[in-house]
Design a protein around this motif. Structure first.
Motif, PDB file in Angstrom:
ATOM      1  N   ILE A 122       5.030   3.883  -5.286  1.00 19.35           N
ATOM      2  CA  ILE A 122       4.720   4.154  -3.877  1.00 19.35           C
ATOM      3  C   ILE A 122       5.651   3.358  -2.969  1.00 19.35           C
ATOM      4  O   ILE A 122       6.206   3.888  -1.997  1.00 19.35           O
ATOM      5  N   THR A 123       5.863   2.098  -3.299  1.00 22.07           N
ATOM      6  CA  THR A 123       6.727   1.253  -2.468  1.00 22.07           C
ATOM      7  C   THR A 123       8.157   1.764  -2.465  1.00 22.07           C
ATOM      8  O   THR A 123       8.813   1.810  -1.409  1.00 22.07           O
ATOM      9  N   ILE A 195       5.452   0.446   5.565  1.00 20.73           N
ATOM     10  CA  ILE A 195       4.770   0.556   4.275  1.00 20.73           C
ATOM     11  C   ILE A 195       3.273   0.345   4.426  1.00 20.73           C
ATOM     12  O   ILE A 195       2.464   1.114   3.879  1.00 20.73           O
ATOM     13  N   CYS A 198       1.651   3.408   6.167  1.00 21.10           N
ATOM     14  CA  CYS A 198       1.622   4.587   5.290  1.00 21.10           C
ATOM     15  C   CYS A 198       0.570   4.437   4.197  1.00 21.10           C
ATOM     16  O   CYS A 198      -0.127   5.402   3.851  1.00 21.10           O
ATOM     17  N   GLN A 199       0.434   3.240   3.667  1.00 15.33           N
ATOM     18  CA  GLN A 199      -0.553   3.008   2.612  1.00 15.33           C
ATOM     19  C   GLN A 199      -1.982   3.141   3.131  1.00 15.33           C
ATOM     20  O   GLN A 199      -2.902   3.405   2.356  1.00 15.33           O
ATOM     21  N   GLU A 200      -2.155   2.982   4.432  1.00 19.25           N
ATOM     22  CA  GLU A 200      -3.477   3.133   5.038  1.00 19.25           C
ATOM     23  C   GLU A 200      -3.807   4.590   5.375  1.00 19.25           C
ATOM     24  O   GLU A 200      -4.934   4.893   5.755  1.00 19.25           O
ATOM     25  N   MET A 205      -0.287   9.325   1.576  1.00 19.57           N
ATOM     26  CA  MET A 205      -0.365   8.970   0.157  1.00 19.57           C
ATOM     27  C   MET A 205      -0.436  10.224  -0.725  1.00 19.57           C
ATOM     28  O   MET A 205       0.204  10.295  -1.770  1.00 19.57           O
TER      29      MET A 205
END
Length: 215
Positions: A122-123, A195, A198-200, A205
């Motif tokens: 993901i990163t 990052i 986007c992860q939230e 995702m």
């Protein structure tokens, strides 16, 4: 991007299935640019040797010389968006693939980026996307850069987009983006802010996982 990958995959799967490494390495010597060996590319990417063979045949089918310049890249990419103008977005995408800024994309450039987009963490995927939006490569995304990218995406989708988009839609999109991602309100978005935001976001995702099994 998914359309490009899918098309290359369909084209290459129609070719002869019973080829070995020697055949493919011999093929690689017959173009203007000779890619790195399959073993080295396998070590550098998340693709198997067989997958690299499939991708290489598709790449060579579109780019017989072994490299693709920006004009050719735009022509290929625009085929997937007949109702819009994909040239500006293809320009930004080309620059992201051409990480060494040589003015051309080699097979190594192609599979390295594809490996990240399809099989990366993901990163890694978010870092690559951040670099796409960071047009001037200064380590930040500002509103002008985001507006350029968003307008290019809207132009690419064309006037037949449903629902019909208003003229101020890109600005609204960018304002919403910065409201969410510019955590410290300094007018720019850093990689860490990008990052984290986007992860939230569950939609982002999910979108990052869409093409993981495309080949």
């Amino acid at each position: 991007m998914g359309a490009v990958v899918g098309t290359l995959t369909m084209q290459t799967k129609q070719r002869r299935p019973s080829r070995d490494k020697a055949d493919d390495d011999l093929e690689m010597t017959m173009v203007c640019h000779r890619p790195e060996g399959l073993d080295q590319l396998e070590a550098q990417t998340n693709f198997s040797k067989r997958e690299l063979q499939v991708l290489y045949r598709g790449f060579k089918n579109e780019c017989p010389s072994g490299v693709v310049n920006e004009d050719t890249f735009k022509q290929i990419y625009s085929q997937f968006f007949p109702h819009g103008d994909a040239s500006t977005y293809a320009h930004f995408l080309f620059n992201a693939f051409d990480s060494a800024h040589t003015g051309s994309i080699k097979f190594e450039d192609f599979v390295t980026a594809l490996s990240i987009l399809l099989r990366g963490t993901i990163t890694e995927k978010l870092q690559w996307t951040f670099n796409l939006y960071d047009i001037n490569r200064d380590g930040y995304i500002n509103k002008e850069e985001m507006t350029d990218i968003v307008r290019a995406i809207y132009d690419m989708m064309g006037k037949y987009t449903y629902p019909v988009l208003k003229n101020d839609a890109p600005k609204q999109h960018v304002d919403a983006f910065f409201q969410k991602m510019d955590k410290n309100r300094d007018g720019v978005v850093t990689l860490d802010e990008f990052i984290l935001s986007c992860q939230e976001d569950e939609n982002i995702m999910r979108s990052l996982q869409l093409f993981e099994n495309v080949i």
